[in-house]
Design a protein around this motif. Sequence first.
Motif, PDB file in Angstrom:
ATOM      1  N   ILE A  56       0.869  -1.178   0.000  1.00 57.30           N
ATOM      2  CA  ILE A  56       0.000   0.000   0.000  1.00 57.30           C
ATOM      3  C   ILE A  56       0.905   1.227   0.000  1.00 57.30           C
ATOM      4  O   ILE A  56       2.096   1.112   0.223  1.00 57.30           O
ATOM      5  N   SER A  57       0.303   2.384  -0.243  1.00 58.59           N
ATOM      6  CA  SER A  57       1.144   3.584  -0.181  1.00 58.59           C
ATOM      7  C   SER A  57       1.020   4.178   1.221  1.00 58.59           C
ATOM      8  O   SER A  57      -0.030   4.144   1.844  1.00 58.59           O
ATOM      9  N   ASN A  78      -4.448   1.383   6.993  1.00 62.56           N
ATOM     10  CA  ASN A  78      -3.212   2.012   6.522  1.00 62.56           C
ATOM     11  C   ASN A  78      -2.485   2.726   7.652  1.00 62.56           C
ATOM     12  O   ASN A  78      -1.446   3.314   7.429  1.00 62.56           O
TER      13      ASN A  78
HETATM   14  C1  LIG Z   1      -5.002   2.365   1.996  1.00 62.79           C
HETATM   15  O1  LIG Z   1      -4.133   2.519   0.883  1.00 62.79           O
HETATM   16  C2  LIG Z   1      -4.618   1.930  -0.305  1.00 62.79           C
HETATM   17  C3  LIG Z   1      -3.535   1.976  -1.380  1.00 62.79           C
HETATM   18  O2  LIG Z   1      -2.636   2.995  -1.156  1.00 62.79           O
HETATM   19  C4  LIG Z   1      -5.876   2.672  -0.728  1.00 62.79           C
HETATM   20  O3  LIG Z   1      -6.373   2.129  -1.923  1.00 62.79           O
HETATM   21  C5  LIG Z   1      -6.897   2.518   0.395  1.00 62.79           C
HETATM   22  O4  LIG Z   1      -8.048   3.251   0.073  1.00 62.79           O
HETATM   23  C6  LIG Z   1      -6.347   2.988   1.704  1.00 62.79           C
HETATM   24  N1  LIG Z   1      -7.263   2.602   2.746  1.00 62.79           N
HETATM   25  C7  LIG Z   1      -7.628   3.402   3.719  1.00 62.79           C
HETATM   26  C8  LIG Z   1      -8.575   2.830   4.719  1.00 62.79           C
HETATM   27  O5  LIG Z   1      -7.223   4.543   3.801  1.00 62.79           O
END
Ligand SMILES: *[C@@H]1O[C@H](CO)[C@@H](O)[C@H](O)[C@H]1NC(C)=O
Length: 398
Positions: free
Chosen positions: A70-71, A140
């Motif tokens: 993930i970023s 995240n």
């Molecule tokens: C977490 O990161 C991913 C990819 O970077 C993104 O698609 C996702 O929406 C994020 N999730 C949250 C809960 O912020």
Amino acid sequence: MENYWTTVILVFLLAAIPASFQYYSDVVAAYNRIAIDCGATKITWDNITTYAWETDDRYIQSGENKLVSISTTRDEMKTLRSFPSGLKNCYNLPLKTLSKYLLRAGFLYGNYDNLQKPPAFGLEVQGNSMNVTVATSLSNDTIYHEFIFTTRKKGNVDVCLVQTQVNQVPFISSLEAKAIDLENSYRFMTENVALYLQSRINYGANSSVPERFAYYVDPYFRVWKPELVPRYRNIDNGFGPITWEWTEIENDPPNVVLDSAIVATNASDSESIFLPINFREKYRVTACFILYFDVSPVQQFVEETSKLDIFIDGQLLNTTQIPRVNRRVVVSMCPVNITGGTANLTISSADNATSPPFLNAIEVYSVIGVSKAAPSSTSLSVLGTFFGLLMCSLHVFL
Ligand SMILES: *[C@@H]1O[C@H](CO)[C@@H](O)[C@H](O)[C@H]1NC(C)=O
Ligand SMILES: *[C@@H]1O[C@H](CO)[C@@H](O)[C@H](O)[C@H]1NC(C)=O
Ligand SMILES: *[C@@H]1O[C@H](CO)[C@@H](O)[C@H](O)[C@H]1NC(C)=O
Ligand SMILES: *[C@@H]1O[C@H](CO)[C@@H](O)[C@H](O)[C@H]1NC(C)=O
Ligand SMILES: *[C@@H]1O[C@H](CO)[C@@H](O)[C@H](O)[C@H]1NC(C)=O
Ligand SMILES: *[C@@H]1O[C@H](CO)[C@@H](O)[C@H](O)[C@H]1NC(C)=O
Ligand SMILES: *[C@@H]1O[C@H](CO)[C@@H](O)[C@H](O)[C@H]1NC(C)=O
Ligand SMILES: *[C@@H]1O[C@H](CO)[C@@H](O)[C@H](O)[C@H]1NC(C)=O
Ligand SMILES: *[C@@H]1O[C@H](CO)[C@@H](O)[C@H](O)[C@H]1NC(C)=O
């Protein structure tokens, strides 16, 4: 028979020499601060703390380097070290002996194994006196576990990741330690206890306020979570260059953290501030509450000296006066018995005080008893010390 004893003595000496070198190298390399980007292959510059995160290969030999999928905005969270083999894998940190340290371990699963299965495992610090369960998630957000404790005579501290469930592979993303070297900091903490962080909140600050600051703003690199409480007035003085320094009050919180606060909406009556504080422990624990009050951001609501009653779970534990001129007060309440799960913090105006209650920041810890019993590996180090001294005296003698 003679041969036997010669062999025994030789083996003994050979074993002692590396031990004593280990001892000297530990003393020389004892760190005031360590910041490790676990699983990284190169140094990461942190433009917020203005410090670098180093790689972890000097501190651990086992495990595998992985990348999250993930970023994330924090560079040190992009890599991690996972431990598919061995029940217990340990980092060995060369810290100063008998010193107070803040130690923080960060965990961001980030689906690094493409299994969408965030694991749970154990984290042990300095023997198993500080052992907790790390439950990771698909979020995240980084999960931090943080302790304040005193190192033992053997300064080196083991930080271990422990597999506690089948098929749940432990990992770690970041590991930091910082000596608490200012005298007025966390003074109520004795050698026999460790503090385990539950909550450190910068009230009245919105999400644009950073959680971390440069070294000259926070001497301990703490993570202060900004939080708005919608049912109260959230006041933020803004965050300008004038406040880029730490305060010189107890625990040296950053000025920028004290520049915001929550204030009860009603100045005319004794409306209280009520804040449920969550604990990781769902059972009975002893806790420490540290409340930071600074009149500056709320001056418009405060007349003369504020007089505030502070209750935990309905028990009045402190009545504090915060003079408008002398503006800053830190109230430490420690130890406090908590039934576990949630503790209710209430702040009310005392007596006939006309000023509404307010609060700028808080730190909440649970208290962990630390046994002084040395872990088994200490005997080796004691030997190392002994032979270190022996070598030293030999040196003098020669
Ligand atoms: C977490 O990161 C991913 C990819 O970077 C993104 O698609 C996702 O929406 C994020 N999730 C949250 C809960 O912020
Ligand atoms: C730190 O670096 C990141 C990415 O390199 C950048 O987006 C951010 O604005 C920088 N922050 C500061 C405080 O300079
Ligand atoms: C911590 O260690 C004790 C004693 O070894 C054990 O009973 C307990 O389950 C451990 N706690 C965690 C969270 O691993
Ligand atoms: C956050 O608070 C600051 C200071 O009060 C303010 O300037 C800024 O507009 C706020 N940002 C958001 C997104 O509310
Ligand atoms: C403030 O308190 C007074 C007296 O208790 C009450 O009449 C008033 O509605 C309150 N105001 C707010 C904004 O809660
Ligand atoms: C905390 O407050 C809530 C809501 O008022 C209450 O239900 C709970 O019993 C309180 N907990 C304690 C330990 O006093
Ligand atoms: C309340 O806190 C103040 C400020 O730290 C302290 O001076 C005072 O002794 C405390 N009172 C009690 C009853 O603990
Ligand atoms: C906390 O609990 C312990 C035992 O459970 C008791 O001995 C102690 O007096 C209590 N402390 C306070 C401040 O209530
Ligand atoms: C509060 O105010 C009332 C009326 O003004 C007065 O009678 C009372 O003594 C005051 N109480 C305290 C504790 O000062």
